[in-house]
Design a protein around this motif. Structure first.
Motif, short mmCIF file in Angstrom:
data_model
loop_
_atom_site.label_atom_id
_atom_site.label_comp_id
_atom_site.label_asym_id
_atom_site.label_seq_id
_atom_site.Cartn_x
_atom_site.Cartn_y
_atom_site.Cartn_z
N LEU A 46 0.83 -1.21 0.00
CA LEU A 46 0.00 0.00 0.00
C LEU A 46 0.86 1.25 0.00
N SER A 47 0.40 2.27 -0.71
CA SER A 47 1.11 3.55 -0.65
C SER A 47 0.59 4.35 0.52
N PHE A 48 1.50 4.68 1.41
CA PHE A 48 1.11 5.48 2.57
C PHE A 48 0.57 6.83 2.11
N GLU A 49 1.24 7.39 1.12
CA GLU A 49 0.85 8.72 0.64
C GLU A 49 -0.60 8.71 0.18
N ALA A 50 -0.97 7.66 -0.54
CA ALA A 50 -2.34 7.61 -1.07
C ALA A 50 -3.36 7.48 0.07
N LEU A 51 -3.04 6.61 1.05
CA LEU A 51 -3.97 6.43 2.17
C LEU A 51 -4.12 7.72 2.95
N TYR A 52 -2.97 8.33 3.22
CA TYR A 52 -2.96 9.56 3.99
C TYR A 52 -3.77 10.62 3.28
N ARG A 53 -3.53 10.73 1.96
CA ARG A 53 -4.20 11.78 1.17
C ARG A 53 -5.71 11.55 1.17
N TYR A 56 -7.03 12.42 4.50
CA TYR A 56 -6.98 13.87 4.63
C TYR A 56 -8.16 14.53 3.95
N LYS A 57 -8.43 14.04 2.75
CA LYS A 57 -9.54 14.63 1.99
C LYS A 57 -10.86 14.49 2.74
N VAL A 134 -1.74 6.75 9.32
CA VAL A 134 -2.55 7.09 8.15
C VAL A 134 -3.57 8.17 8.49
N PHE B 53 5.27 13.43 8.33
CA PHE B 53 4.72 12.67 7.20
C PHE B 53 5.71 11.68 6.60
N PHE B 63 4.75 0.53 5.01
CA PHE B 63 4.06 0.65 3.75
C PHE B 63 5.02 0.52 2.56
N LEU B 64 4.42 0.62 1.40
CA LEU B 64 5.16 0.52 0.14
C LEU B 64 6.41 1.41 0.15
N GLU B 65 6.24 2.65 0.63
CA GLU B 65 7.32 3.64 0.59
C GLU B 65 8.56 3.17 1.36
N THR B 72 6.13 9.27 -3.31
CA THR B 72 5.59 10.00 -4.45
C THR B 72 4.38 10.81 -3.99
N MET B 121 -1.87 19.86 4.42
CA MET B 121 -1.98 18.41 4.41
C MET B 121 -0.85 17.78 5.24
#
Lengths: 802, 229
Positions: A46-53, A56-57, A134, B53, B63-65, B72, B121
């Motif tokens: 899983l991409s942390f960035e995507a989950l977080y984003r 967040y939204k 997350v 973050f 996670f993936l990162e 990214t 964010m």
């Protein structure tokens, strides 16, 4: 599709982040699936960035509450699933069905269960920390939530859910099972089995990380609310039984070691098995059950404190001290029981004097009867010296006891101040129990200063004297001691029996340090008198040689009457009629002295002096040291023709010596075999007024120089003397009380009765302990004599009349 | 005892700016941040001071990162990410375009809007303040069309709790009320922003009362923040 800009660059997104409306269900569906992956340990896909984003939204668009509830729901469902799949199969059946398997089964089953629970817990923690990361933006918003809505953070919520759905799972009673398993394992370990600490520690750690509420108050840890009490209860039960078992099985020393071991075990258990939070409570349980409740019984065992003290078991006594210190900072049990034994031993020493192992010395028969036999006099002397031996034995025994308790106190009891005080109290008690205590201590010093310190080094002498001072400190009636000491000292000085003046002075300075100058000034005065007398005697002799020389050498000790004991200088002067040759010397000295110190009065005390006389029997010359009275008696025979005799009455009228002294001296001269210078008719052991004496021409003695003494040794007082002493002590004390009262009142003018009594006791405490009755009588007497008066209106207050 | 000459303020600033040189130099970098076509070599330790973050994203076995330490960032412009990272190193970010980035810079107003959104964010409140200040400065050169676009982005990426940057919009709008009202499409553009319009009306009320609407009205933005918003 991004189109190329003028410089061949990509256009930035025409619209920034989330400009469209966000559909909660759509985003949540994605999130929920991802969180599920986290639960299945697939986070790395899983991409942390995507989950977080995405999270967040949702929060940005004010779906925070919905998200919060959904996450809670998702975690709950997962935990319920885990409870059934992972934990339930391993819950030990005994907990549910109540049957108890074998120890090994129990241990293995328990361990497996703990391991599994630990794994589930660790998974949950990991997942919750990932989910919390997350949802980072949510707790960030939660800062506002917390004040507005009182919502706990994501992580705290997750922990709360674990508590509810795993530990407190209504169906599987996992928490109950956990407690039971941990307590079972601890019980096994207490009984000597080896268990594995790691899994228990992990589960305890889990209980410590969980709280009753999501506010996470430190005193509401699940460990404290659900586990600790149960642990304390079972432990209390265990140790109560253990105490009974140990009391039956062990001797005292073993018991103490077992307790010590248990305390260490429990301390270690708190460090490596359960929580250090419990250490104070479980220590308290062990202390209460194994020490507070039972220690008295243990100490009373045959192998208890009595035996430990008697055999000086330092290690055991030290352990006992440390254990008791844990439960009572005053160590009262120890103090009481140790001192009881001490007093008992002390009293044994006291009573062994009254029934000495050696054949009892015959009591001097009725001393007031002047017809005491010569043999009795010798016996009396023997008895006196055996009493001196007894005194020395007593002092040595007491000192040995003191040394022993000092060693124990130092090595086993960490020089505890409270115990020191108690020991002092115990010594004071039994030493003062013995009426002869003050006299014995003085006799002990007397013995040492006369003979005991011969050939010893200075520091050894110092040690001996210090020991005497130690006992002296315990005395309540220091004035009695002073009285005896004065008597003994005067005899040492006058009979020239003291071995070392340095040692004498040392002793006095030691006493001075203890109780002050007032106590020792008279003793020092006695030394001064001796010193001055020596000077005066030699000056007198020098002067005599200038003029007409005397026919005898005269040495005089002039004693100041207030310094010396009444026995030596008292008013009961015993004059006698001296032969001219002696009388001449006496008058010469009297003249010399009064010229030197006009206005003084000299009282001659022949009963205290000695004389060296030269005699010849059958051509053999002897130099004999006799008492002054004996000299006077013998000189009387110089005026009698050889073969003639003098009757008792003759002697009495010639010498004017008082009856009692005359009898005593004639006993020495005419009855005792080896010193029989005179013969008596009729031959008998008693001296009667009808007896007749003549020179014993056939006297012979292998020694050229010898001494004929009368009973004059320092020794234990007989009953009559005792009564005299105690009467005079009482009189002396009354005077001191009066003096103190007057001193205080003169300074304070008016004072209440209570206050006055307190101050009098305080002033006199270094000398003796006055009793209330005598203080009151003295005050009344002073009022009668108009030194004091009662203040009108208040009966309990006095005023000083100038 | 040795005494050290006190450094003048500009030396300290220079000292700080030198820190920016290790940004993207690749030296000791332990993290790669990607945005659009751009790739930045950065340092977790330095970013970690400003935001949790990146640390959270790359936690071990997570996670993936965490696999190869590449994060990214999607849905944000490359320049906004670049400015954000620059801020993390030196405490400020430049307005000028970074020519090395193969993506056009954001438009004048949007530069700051987008830095603000990213800062929100990733939870860097101080950067939000800087971005809002810079936006206010940018509004001194007025352009109605881009304002409308900027306005809409800000309303999409903030909510009512974020009063700071919204107030910058309000002041700029009040100041340029004539050109806004001069737009033919005004009504269309502001449909659905009643809250903003109501605030705007209150803002220009004194001008209406005095009947002389000048273009000088301006609220001191710094003062606004200083009051604790």
């Amino acid at each position: 599709m991004a189109s190329r800009g003028p410089r061949g660059k990509i256009r930035p997104p025409r619209r920034g982040l989330v400009t469209d409306q966000v559909d909660f269900d759509e985003v949540w569906a994605v999130l929920a699936q991802s969180l599920g992956e986290i639960h299945h340990k697939n986070a790395s896909a899983l991409s942390f960035e995507a989950l977080y984003r995405n999270a967040y939204k949702l929060v940005l668009k004010k779906y925070g509450d919905r998200l919060y509830n959904q996450v809670g729901q998702l975690v709950t469902e997962h935990l319920q699933y885990v409870a059934v799949r992972d934990v339930k199969p391993l819950v030990p059946s005994a907990v549910v069905t109540g049957t108890v398997g074998s120890a090994i089964e129990k241990r293995n089953g328990g361990s497996k269960f703990l391991e599994q629970l630990k794994a589930v817990w660790e998974d949950h923690q990991l997942c919750m920390s990932m989910i919390t990361d997350v949802l980072m933006y949510m707790p960030h918003q939660n800062r506002v939530y917390c004040t507005d809505h009182k919502l706990p953070t994501t992580y705290a919520t997750g922990m709360g859910l674990f508590r509810e759905h795993i530990l407190r799972n209504s169906q599987y009673k996992i928490g109950t099972a956990l407690n039971k398993v941990i307590l079972d394992q601890i019980q096994m370990e207490r009984e000597g089995d080896i268990i594995s600490h790691g899994p228990i520690k992990s589960c305890v750690h889990m209980l410590e990380s969980l709280y009753e509420t999501e506010e996470e108050n430190d005193n509401e840890k699940v460990y404290l609310t659900s586990f600790e009490n149960e642990f304390i209860d079972t432990s209390t039960e265990f140790y109560r039984a253990e105490a009974q078992k140990l009391l039956q099985e062990c001797d005292a020393a073993t018991y103490l070691r077992r307790v010590d071991k248990r305390l260490r075990e429990e301390r270690d258990r708190c460090a490596d098995t359960i929580s250090s939070l419990t250490a104070p409570r479980i220590q308290a349980v062990v202390e209460k059950e194994l020490i507070t409740n039972t220690i008295k019984e243990v100490m009373s065992m045959d192998s208890g404190i009595r035996s430990m003290l008697d055999h000086e078991k330092i290690v055991d006594l030290s352990l006992l001290y440390r254990l008791i210190s844990r439960v009572d900072k005053h160590k009262n049990v120890l103090k009481d029981m140790a001192c009881d034994r001490l007093i008992e031993l002390g009293r044994n020493i006291n009573s062994s004097l009254k029934t000495p192992p050696a054949p009892p010395p015959p009591q001097p028969q009725d001393i007031s009867n002047p017809s005491t036999s010569g043999a009795a006099a010798v016996k009396e002397e023997k008895a006196a010296s055996s009493a001196t031996l007894m005194a020395i034995k007593w002092v040595n025994d007491v000192l040995a006891l003191k040394d022993k308790y000092d060693r124990i106190w130092e090595q086993a009891w960490e020089k505890d101040k409270g115990i020191e005080t108690a020991i002092t109290r115990a010594f004071t008690k039994f030493i003062n129990d013995l009426q002869e205590g003050p006299e014995y201590i003085s006799l002990f010093i007397d013995h040492n200063l006369q003979r005991g310190i011969k050939g010893r080094t200075e520091s050894e002498v110092d040690d001996v004297l210090d020991k005497a001072v130690i006992l002296f400190k315990y005395l309540t009636d220091k004035d009695l001691f002073e009285r005896h000491y004065k008597n003994h000292l005067s005899k040492r000085l006058l009979h020239n029996k003291s071995l070392s003046h340095d040692a004498e002075k040392q002793m006095i300075s030691k006493l001075k340090v203890e109780v002050g100058v007032a106590f020792t000034s008279k003793l020092e005065g006695m030394f001064k008198d001796m010193h001055l007398s020596e000077e005066m005697t030699s000056e007198f002799r020098r002067k005599q040689q200038e003029g007409e020389a005397l026919k005898i050498d005269l040495s005089v000790n002039v004693l100041t009457s207030t310094f010396w004991p009444a026995k030596a200088v008292g008013i009961d002067s015993k004059p006698c009629s001296y032969p001219p040759i002696v009388e001449e010397a006496r008058e010469a000295f009297t003249a010399y002295y009064l010229q030197r110190h006009s206005g003084r009065k000299l009282i001659w005390k022949p009963n205290m002096g000695t004389a060296d006389i030269k005699v010849a029997f059958k051509g053999r010359k002897h130099e004999i040291n006799v008492s002054t009275f004996a000299m006077v008696i013998l000189l009387a025979f110089n005026n009698v023709a050889p073969g003639e005799s003098l009757s008792f009455t003759d002697l009495k009228s010639i010498t004017m010596i008082p009856d009692e002294d005359l009898i005593r001296n004639l006993q020495s001269l005419a009855v005792a075999k080896s010193t029989r210078l005179l013969t008596k008719k009729p031959m008998s052991k008693d001296v009667k007024p009808t007896d007749v004496f003549s020179i014993n021409e056939s006297f012979s003695n292998p020694k050229i120089r010898f001494r004929i003494g009368v009973v004059a040794l320092n020794r234990v007082e007989n009953d009559k003397e005792k009564k005299e002493t105690s009467d005079s002590v009482a009189k002396d004390r009354d005077q001191q009380i009066e003096a103190a009262v007057v001193r205080i009142m003169k300074q304070r003018k008016t004072l209440s009765h209570q206050q006055l009594v307190i101050e009098v006791i305080e002033q006199l405490k270094h000398r003796f302990a006055p009793d209330m009755g005598s203080i009151k009588r003295r005050i009344d007497s002073l009022i009668d004599r108009e030194y004091l008066d009662r203040v009108e209106g208040s009966r309990e207050t006095y005023q000083y009349l100038a | 005892m040795a005494t050290y000459p006190q450094q003048p303020a500009h030396c300290k600033l220079k000292f700080l700016s030198e820190l920016g040189e290790i940004f993207n130099s690749g030296a000791y970098s332990d993290l790669t941040v990607k945005a659009g076509p751009a790739t930045f070599k950065v340092h977790k330790a330095i970013l970690g001071v400003r935001t949790k973050f990146f640390e959270m994203a790359t936690r071990e076995d997570g996670f993936l990162e965490s696999k190869d330490n590449i994060v990214t960032i999607k849905e944000h412009s490359a320049h906004a990410v670049w400015r954000f990272l620059t801020y993390c190193y030196v405490g400020d970010y430049p307005n000028a375009e970074n020519k090395e980035i193969a993506e056009d810079d954001d438009e004048t107003y949007l530069k700051h809007t987008r830095v603000h959104a990213l800062a929100d964010m990733l939870d860097v409140p101080n950067l939000k303040i800087i971005a809002a200040e810079k936006l206010e400065t940018a509004f001194q050169v007025w352009d109605t069309g881009p304002f409308i676009q900027c306005f809409k982005e800000i309303y999409a990426t903030t909510n009512t709790r974020d009063a700071g940057i919204r107030n910058v919009l309000l002041c700029a709008a009040a100041k340029n009320i004539h050109s806004l009202l001069g737009m033919q499409t005004f009504q269309n553009e502001f449909e659905g922003y009643g809250e903003f319009l109501a605030a705007l009306l209150m803002k220009i009320k004194p001008q209406i009362n005095s009947n002389t609407v000048t273009s000088r009205t301006r609220v001191n933005y710094r003062e606004f923040f200083a009051n604790g918003y």
